[in-house]
Write an enzyme that holds these catalytic residues in place. Structure first.
Site, PDB file in Angstrom:
ATOM      1  N   GLY A 135       2.173 -56.706 -26.181  1.00  0.00           N
ATOM      2  CA  GLY A 135       3.127 -57.373 -27.073  1.00  0.00           C
ATOM      3  C   GLY A 135       3.767 -58.543 -26.364  1.00  0.00           C
ATOM      4  O   GLY A 135       3.688 -58.645 -25.131  1.00  0.00           O
ATOM      5  N   CYS A 177      -0.738 -53.225 -21.095  1.00  0.00           N
ATOM      6  CA  CYS A 177       0.068 -54.424 -20.850  1.00  0.00           C
ATOM      7  C   CYS A 177       1.553 -54.149 -21.142  1.00  0.00           C
ATOM      8  O   CYS A 177       2.162 -53.359 -20.439  1.00  0.00           O
ATOM      9  CB  CYS A 177      -0.500 -55.596 -21.671  1.00  0.00           C
ATOM     10  SG  CYS A 177       0.116 -57.180 -21.107  1.00  0.00           S
ATOM     11  N   TYR A 178       2.110 -54.731 -22.198  1.00  0.00           N
ATOM     12  CA  TYR A 178       3.517 -54.426 -22.525  1.00  0.00           C
ATOM     13  C   TYR A 178       3.705 -52.915 -22.677  1.00  0.00           C
ATOM     14  O   TYR A 178       4.746 -52.365 -22.309  1.00  0.00           O
ATOM     15  CB  TYR A 178       3.911 -55.152 -23.814  1.00  0.00           C
ATOM     16  CG  TYR A 178       5.328 -54.873 -24.265  1.00  0.00           C
ATOM     17  CD1 TYR A 178       6.402 -55.501 -23.651  1.00  0.00           C
ATOM     18  CD2 TYR A 178       5.589 -53.965 -25.290  1.00  0.00           C
ATOM     19  CE1 TYR A 178       7.699 -55.236 -24.047  1.00  0.00           C
ATOM     20  CE2 TYR A 178       6.880 -53.697 -25.697  1.00  0.00           C
ATOM     21  CZ  TYR A 178       7.941 -54.333 -25.073  1.00  0.00           C
ATOM     22  OH  TYR A 178       9.220 -54.072 -25.462  1.00  0.00           O
ATOM     23  N   HIS A 234      -6.236 -55.747 -20.430  1.00  0.00           N
ATOM     24  CA  HIS A 234      -6.582 -55.343 -21.796  1.00  0.00           C
ATOM     25  C   HIS A 234      -8.005 -54.766 -21.853  1.00  0.00           C
ATOM     26  O   HIS A 234      -8.972 -55.526 -21.884  1.00  0.00           O
ATOM     27  CB  HIS A 234      -6.480 -56.555 -22.733  1.00  0.00           C
ATOM     28  CG  HIS A 234      -5.073 -56.968 -22.978  1.00  0.00           C
ATOM     29  ND1 HIS A 234      -4.357 -56.578 -24.088  1.00  0.00           N
ATOM     30  CD2 HIS A 234      -4.223 -57.709 -22.231  1.00  0.00           C
ATOM     31  CE1 HIS A 234      -3.141 -57.077 -24.024  1.00  0.00           C
ATOM     32  NE2 HIS A 234      -3.031 -57.782 -22.896  1.00  0.00           N
ATOM     33  N   GLU A 274      -9.459 -53.441 -24.302  1.00  0.00           N
ATOM     34  CA  GLU A 274     -10.044 -53.625 -25.636  1.00  0.00           C
ATOM     35  C   GLU A 274     -10.805 -54.945 -25.772  1.00  0.00           C
ATOM     36  O   GLU A 274     -11.573 -55.145 -26.709  1.00  0.00           O
ATOM     37  CB  GLU A 274      -8.948 -53.534 -26.720  1.00  0.00           C
ATOM     38  CG  GLU A 274      -7.918 -54.665 -26.777  1.00  0.00           C
ATOM     39  CD  GLU A 274      -6.777 -54.536 -25.774  1.00  0.00           C
ATOM     40  OE1 GLU A 274      -6.930 -53.826 -24.769  1.00  0.00           O
ATOM     41  OE2 GLU A 274      -5.725 -55.174 -26.002  1.00  0.00           O
ATOM     42  N   ASP A 301     -16.380 -56.294 -50.897  1.00  0.00           N
ATOM     43  CA  ASP A 301     -15.206 -55.422 -50.969  1.00  0.00           C
ATOM     44  C   ASP A 301     -14.952 -54.921 -52.389  1.00  0.00           C
ATOM     45  O   ASP A 301     -14.781 -53.723 -52.616  1.00  0.00           O
ATOM     46  CB  ASP A 301     -13.960 -56.147 -50.443  1.00  0.00           C
ATOM     47  CG  ASP A 301     -14.205 -56.736 -49.070  1.00  0.00           C
ATOM     48  OD1 ASP A 301     -15.135 -56.264 -48.398  1.00  0.00           O
ATOM     49  OD2 ASP A 301     -13.491 -57.684 -48.678  1.00  0.00           O
ATOM     50  N   LYS A 303     -14.510 -54.611 -41.999  1.00  0.00           N
ATOM     51  CA  LYS A 303     -15.616 -55.078 -42.839  1.00  0.00           C
ATOM     52  C   LYS A 303     -16.924 -54.305 -42.595  1.00  0.00           C
ATOM     53  O   LYS A 303     -17.603 -53.902 -43.534  1.00  0.00           O
ATOM     54  CB  LYS A 303     -15.860 -56.565 -42.560  1.00  0.00           C
ATOM     55  CG  LYS A 303     -16.740 -57.234 -43.575  1.00  0.00           C
ATOM     56  CD  LYS A 303     -15.926 -57.730 -44.718  1.00  0.00           C
ATOM     57  CE  LYS A 303     -16.681 -58.497 -45.738  1.00  0.00           C
ATOM     58  NZ  LYS A 303     -15.788 -58.994 -46.786  1.00  0.00           N
TER      59      LYS A 303
END
Ligand code: XMP
Length: 520
Positions: free
Chosen positions: A60, A87-88, A176, A178, A234, A376
């Site tokens: 963040g 991180c944060y 990070h 991710e 969608d 998606k």
């Protein structure tokens, strides 16, 4: 996931406003584990409700040492659920458990290297002791003192990079995992959820399908549902899913604004009738939209006019359906997260198309958004489970305002015709050469520029067409898809030869950023 009629979410991701929170979710779902994002303010309530087996704190933009920066209820550290702070997220673990975080003079942004100092389950089969590995950092603060009970398990050149409290199963990473530039990040997350939190890989799209069918049935009962149909992935998946749950209690409304691709309206109706037994109302509003768009050049005004007229027509049609109680929409997870992040942030609105909530409250219908939790690619898998054909599932995204935003400047019926014809050739060539499914989005833009050409023995003075093809994961960023020279040459020749009104074709090689995907 539903167990005994109660929702269970194995991993909760607590969002502190990071740009990469979505990626954390994607990484976990790729492992086959369901997860959701929650706000830090709701943490204890959500834990009670959703019974997670692991919690991840996102990064963040705030500084953990500020008195009013987002923090969690400290109770979360005592309830024996494994926690991973990123991180944060790591910094608040330290700050809230009596460690210390400071502003750093050695900020790290982008690629960095860490060295593992201690063995840890987090590094299992992945990062060897004392080995160096590339990670992705983005921080201006650093942990300077770890809390009691924690040890430092990795360092970068400048900062503490990873911490662990094995007994409490609380871990922190300054980088990070991710992000793909953290080379071993995926395995780190795997180790946390599989080997530390010991969660089973049970998330399958088929479970989701069955859950949703039963949820929709229970929610709707004997009432009626209305759904806007556009022919895109969608809305087609939403319609097929709701149809599976409640049959012909569903009515779809298809408003044709005349800004669709060539033959698209016929294809949408054909597919709808083939793959569902719900009712469909087709509204041909082509003329009305042309009138309303006359003289309008500004992209945002085009969007506003199209949106406004669409809603008006939809409302008139929806009101004709007696006893309708619900409105179904194909809102996806990125829309939900993105609109949350945008709230209260300083991000400027680039384009006004991020419209969660959509139709006006005055319709007085309750919203059903069964895809709200999906990305998606997961929607595409769900479409497959629903036996929708590839030509619906693999369809490229198409913007709500349609071709209107692919004709910079004023829209005329002739320009729409030219663009539809060129686009039709382009898309068919992509399919013929098996390129269509490799591309996230491909389309033509008809530019308001005339240039001189020579065709046969005559001088021509016609419009210019730009060809665009990009790859992307979610439309937020995009890379150019480069065609082979003979493909693009052949395509340009075909378009100029067959579409009257175009005598020059350009190939757009701009990524996003700095450009956006659409031209308007
Ligand atoms: P941009 O151009 O913002 O596009 O990079 C990102 C994705 O969003 C689509 N897009 C829209 N979709 N209404 C929509 O429903 C809009 O006004 C709109 N503008 C862009 C675009 O096609 C791409 O997939």
């Amino acid at each position: 996931m539903i167990n005994n009629n109660k929702k269970y979410v194995p991993v909760l991701v607590v969002d502190f406003g990071s740009q990469t929170t979505q990626l954390i979710l994607r990484r976990i779902r790729e492992i086959g584990i369901y997860c959701e994002v929650i706000s830090y303010q709701q943490i204890m309530d959500k834990i009670k409700e959703l019974k997670p087996k692991a919690i991840i704190f996102s990064g963040g933009p705030s500084s953990a040492f500020h008195r009013f920066s987002p923090k969690v209820d400290k109770e979360v550290f005592d309830i024996k659920i494994p926690i991973l702070g990123i991180c944060y997220g790591m910094q608040i673990i330290c700050e809230q458990l009596n460690g210390k975080v400071n502003k750093t003079h050695k900020r790290e942004f982008g690629k960095a290297y860490i060295r593992a100092l201690k063995k840890s389950t987090l590094f299992k089969d992945n990062i060897k002791l004392n080995s160096k590995t590339q990670v992705w950092m983005s921080h201006g603060d650093e942990v300077v003192k770890v809390p009691t009970g924690f040890e430092i398990i990795a360092r970068s050149d400048n900062n503490i990079a990873a911490i662990s409290n094995k007994k409490k199963k609380i871990y922190g990473l300054q980088f990070h995992p991710e992000v793909i530039h953290t080379l071993k990040g995926k395995q780190l997350i795997r180790n946390f959820v599989l080997h530390i939190a010991k969660i089973k890989q049970e998330w399958k799209i088929n479970d989701f399908l069955e859950e949703q069918v039963s949820l929709i049935k229970n929610k709707v009962g004997k009432n009626k549902v209305i759904c806007g149909l556009s022919g895109g992935v969608d809305s087609s998946v939403v319609a097929a899913l709701i149809n599976k749950a409640i049959g012909n209690q569903l009515t779809c409304i298809f408003v044709d604004h005349g800004l669709l691709r060539k033959y698209e309206e016929k294809e949408v109706i054909y597919n709808f009738k083939k793959y569902t037994n719900a009712k469909i109302i087709y509204v041909n509003a082509k003329n009305l939209f042309m009138q309303k768009l006359k003289g309008i050049k500004d992209p945002e005004r085009k969007r506003k006019v199209i949106g406004r007229e669409f809603i008006k027509i939809f409302e008139i049609e929806a009101k004709k359906i007696k006893d309708a109680k619900f409105l179904a929409q194909g809102t996806l997870y990125p829309d939900v997260i993105e609109s949350k992040i945008i709230q209260g942030s300083k991000l400027k609105v680039i384009k006004s198309h991020h419209n969660v909530g959509g139709l006006p409250k005055r319709l007085n219908l309750e919203l059903i958004e069964p895809l709200r939790e999906l990305f998606k690619d997961e929607v595409r898998s769900l479409g497959k489970e629903l036996n929708l054909p590839d030509n619906i599932i693999q369809r490229h995204p198409f913007p709500g305002p349609g071709l209107a935003i692919r004709i910079p400047g004023e829209i005329t019926a002739n320009k729409i015709r030219i663009l539809q014809n060129a686009d039709y050739i382009y898309i068919n060539e992509l399919k013929k050469y098996k390129l269509y499914n490799k591309i996230w989005q491909a389309f033509c833009v008809l530019l308001p520029i005339r240039s001189v050409g020579v065709m046969g023995d005559s001088r021509s003075y016609e419009l210019t067409l730009s060809i665009r093809a990009i790859t992307s994961k979610d439309g937020m960023t995009a890379e150019v898809f480069y065609f082979k020279e003979d493909f693009i040459q052949n395509l340009a020749g075909k378009i100029i030869g067959q579409v009257k009104g175009i005598n020059r074709v350009l190939y757009d090689i701009t990524s996003k950023p700095p450009a956006t995907i659409e031209w308007e």
